[in-house]
Design an enzyme around this catalytic site. Structure first.
Site, PDB file in Angstrom:
ATOM      1  N   ASP A 145      85.544  68.703 -28.163  1.00  8.61           N
ATOM      2  CA  ASP A 145      84.661  69.879 -28.230  1.00  8.61           C
ATOM      3  C   ASP A 145      85.393  71.196 -28.084  1.00  8.61           C
ATOM      4  OD1 ASP A 145      82.220  68.789 -28.509  1.00  8.61           O
ATOM      5  OD2 ASP A 145      81.560  69.036 -26.439  1.00  8.61           O
ATOM      6  N   CYS A 256      64.996  63.297 -28.511  1.00  9.44           N
ATOM      7  CA  CYS A 256      65.175  62.640 -29.818  1.00  9.44           C
ATOM      8  C   CYS A 256      66.051  61.398 -29.703  1.00  9.44           C
ATOM      9  CB  CYS A 256      65.720  63.620 -30.855  1.00  9.44           C
ATOM     10  SG  CYS A 256      67.423  64.124 -30.557  1.00  9.44           S
TER      11      CYS A 256
HETATM   12  S1  SF4 Z   1      64.543  57.614 -33.807  1.00  8.28           S
HETATM   13 FE1  SF4 Z   1      64.426  56.414 -35.717  1.00  8.28          FE
HETATM   14  S2  SF4 Z   1      64.805  57.932 -37.348  1.00  8.28           S
HETATM   15 FE2  SF4 Z   1      65.473  58.858 -35.419  1.00  8.28          FE
HETATM   16  S3  SF4 Z   1      67.653  58.442 -35.315  1.00  8.28           S
HETATM   17 FE3  SF4 Z   1      66.610  56.773 -34.201  1.00  8.28          FE
HETATM   18  S4  SF4 Z   1      66.294  55.155 -35.758  1.00  8.28           S
HETATM   19 FE4  SF4 Z   1      66.802  57.036 -36.865  1.00  8.28          FE
END
Ligand code: SF4
Length: 370
Positions: A145, A256
């Protein structure tokens, strides 16, 4: 151990590559791969991303021209890049449970312990020294980084994973909660097969889970809306439209990654440096907001949190407190900072107090209902 070369012989690059991988494991890296330096596809992607302005205040993403996408322009003579992966999730650290406790601060799980840069750079330097002992002097530079380096693109080329729809590098057996580091070298090592397959399929859990809708297309993140950017990179006021969605996330965001089905393959890190310090994995917002500047400096020494400084730390916590359920303790903590000598902090404290007042009124209204 494979003999790479006898004294005076030309080193056998295939044997050296195998030896480097064994050394990588010995040094504690979970994976190591080797790539060439052709990042033409990623250069086009980066140009489009910058042209859209998605980098926000991160001027450093644009300022190095093509040095980021052409490794030999950054370090002349570079022919190969050795990419390493180091898993970081500490054992027994809660993730989603803490996100569901709005009075508790959520610190991104890479940042609850000691900073990783020094540890990884030291190990990469050791790897280079071992290589030097085997083949003699050669050109190299280690990065974690620390320079314009396309670390995920290089790691994908080195076979370490694919780009998920959240733009993170995903490994089918390890998820994405890992750090990457690189050793640029002028040795003509054999390269590994790039990770070509995409295992996301029809899943889009990360896109739906992003609290601020920052994943604007598959594999494209508008950093200006990303909570990691808002809490770490942004220097000024956090735009009001994102504050409520930030919830209790006060340094970075893992949403995420946490919803990604591949995260269940994460293996707990055995690195003592990554173990949480000062209860940063579970402390209440009120407790962290009460830290004096001296405490902040002392407790974040050697932590990735240190770089945002005390005022931005208070800014982020004020947003978390504004989002917390009403309580006397939360209101009192905010009142105590109302005269703090920073416009930035005071404005966020006023916002949080207004939110707390609204919540108190709602509670009073509910309690008066027959
Ligand atoms: S949540 Fe689903 S779409 Fe998102 S990175 Fe993971 S596998 Fe891929």
């Amino acid at each position: 151990m494979t003999a790479v070369s006898a004294p005076g012989d030309t080193p056998d690059m295939n044997a050296l590559a195998e030896q480097i991988k064994a050394w990588g494991r010995e040094l504690g890296f979970q994976q190591l791969g080797i790539s060439d330096v052709d990042l033409a596809d990623h250069e086009r992607y980066l140009e489009r991303w910058l042209a859209a302005g998605y980098h926000g205040e991160m001027g450093f993403m644009a300022k190095h021209g093509t040095k980021r996408t052409r490794p030999a322009e950054l370090v002349p003579g570079t022919l190969r890049v050795i990419s390493v992966r180091l898993d970081y999730l500490p054992a027994e650290v809660e993730t989603t449970k803490v996100l569901g406790q709005p009075q508790t601060a959520y610190v991104s799980r890479y940042a609850t312990g000691r900073d990783y840069h020094k540890l990884m750079r030291k190990r990469l330097a050791t790897l280079a020294k071992w290589m030097e002992a085997e083949v003699g002097a050669f050109g190299y530079r280690a990065f974690v980084d620390s320079a314009p380096v396309m670390e995920r693109a290089l790691a994908r080329k080195a076979g370490l994973g694919w780009f998920g729809k959240n733009a993170m590098l995903l490994n089918p057996r390890a998820g994405s909660l890992f750090f990457l580091g690189e050793l640029y070298t002028d040795l003509p090592l054999p390269v590994d097969a790039p990770f070509e397959s995409d295992h996301c399929g029809s899943c889009s859990a990360c896109r739906s889970a992003c609290p601020t809708g920052a994943i604007v297309e598959d594999r494209v993140v508008d950093a200006r809306a990303c909570i990691s950017y808002l809490t770490i990179e942004l220097h000024g006021a956090i735009p009001e439209r994102y504050r409520e969605a930030m919830g209790n996330r006060v340094f970075g965001c893992d949403d995420c990654q946490l919803v990604c089905p591949f995260t269940r393959f994460t293996r707990a890190s055995r690195e003592a440096d990554f173990a949480p310090r000062h209860d940063l994995d579970r402390a209440s917002l009120v407790a962290l907001f009460a830290w004096s500047e001296e405490e902040f400096l002392e407790k974040t020494a050697g932590s990735p949190i240190r770089r945002i400084g005390y005022a931005r730390w208070l800014r982020n916590l004020a947003v978390g407190l504004g989002n917390a359920p009403w309580s006397e303790a939360v209101e009192a903590a905010l009142w105590a900072r109302l005269a703090y000598p920073s416009d930035l902090v005071r404005e966020h404290v006023r916002w949080a107090l207004a939110r707390q007042r609204e919540k108190r009124q709602e509670l009073i209204a509910v309690s008066r209902k027959p």
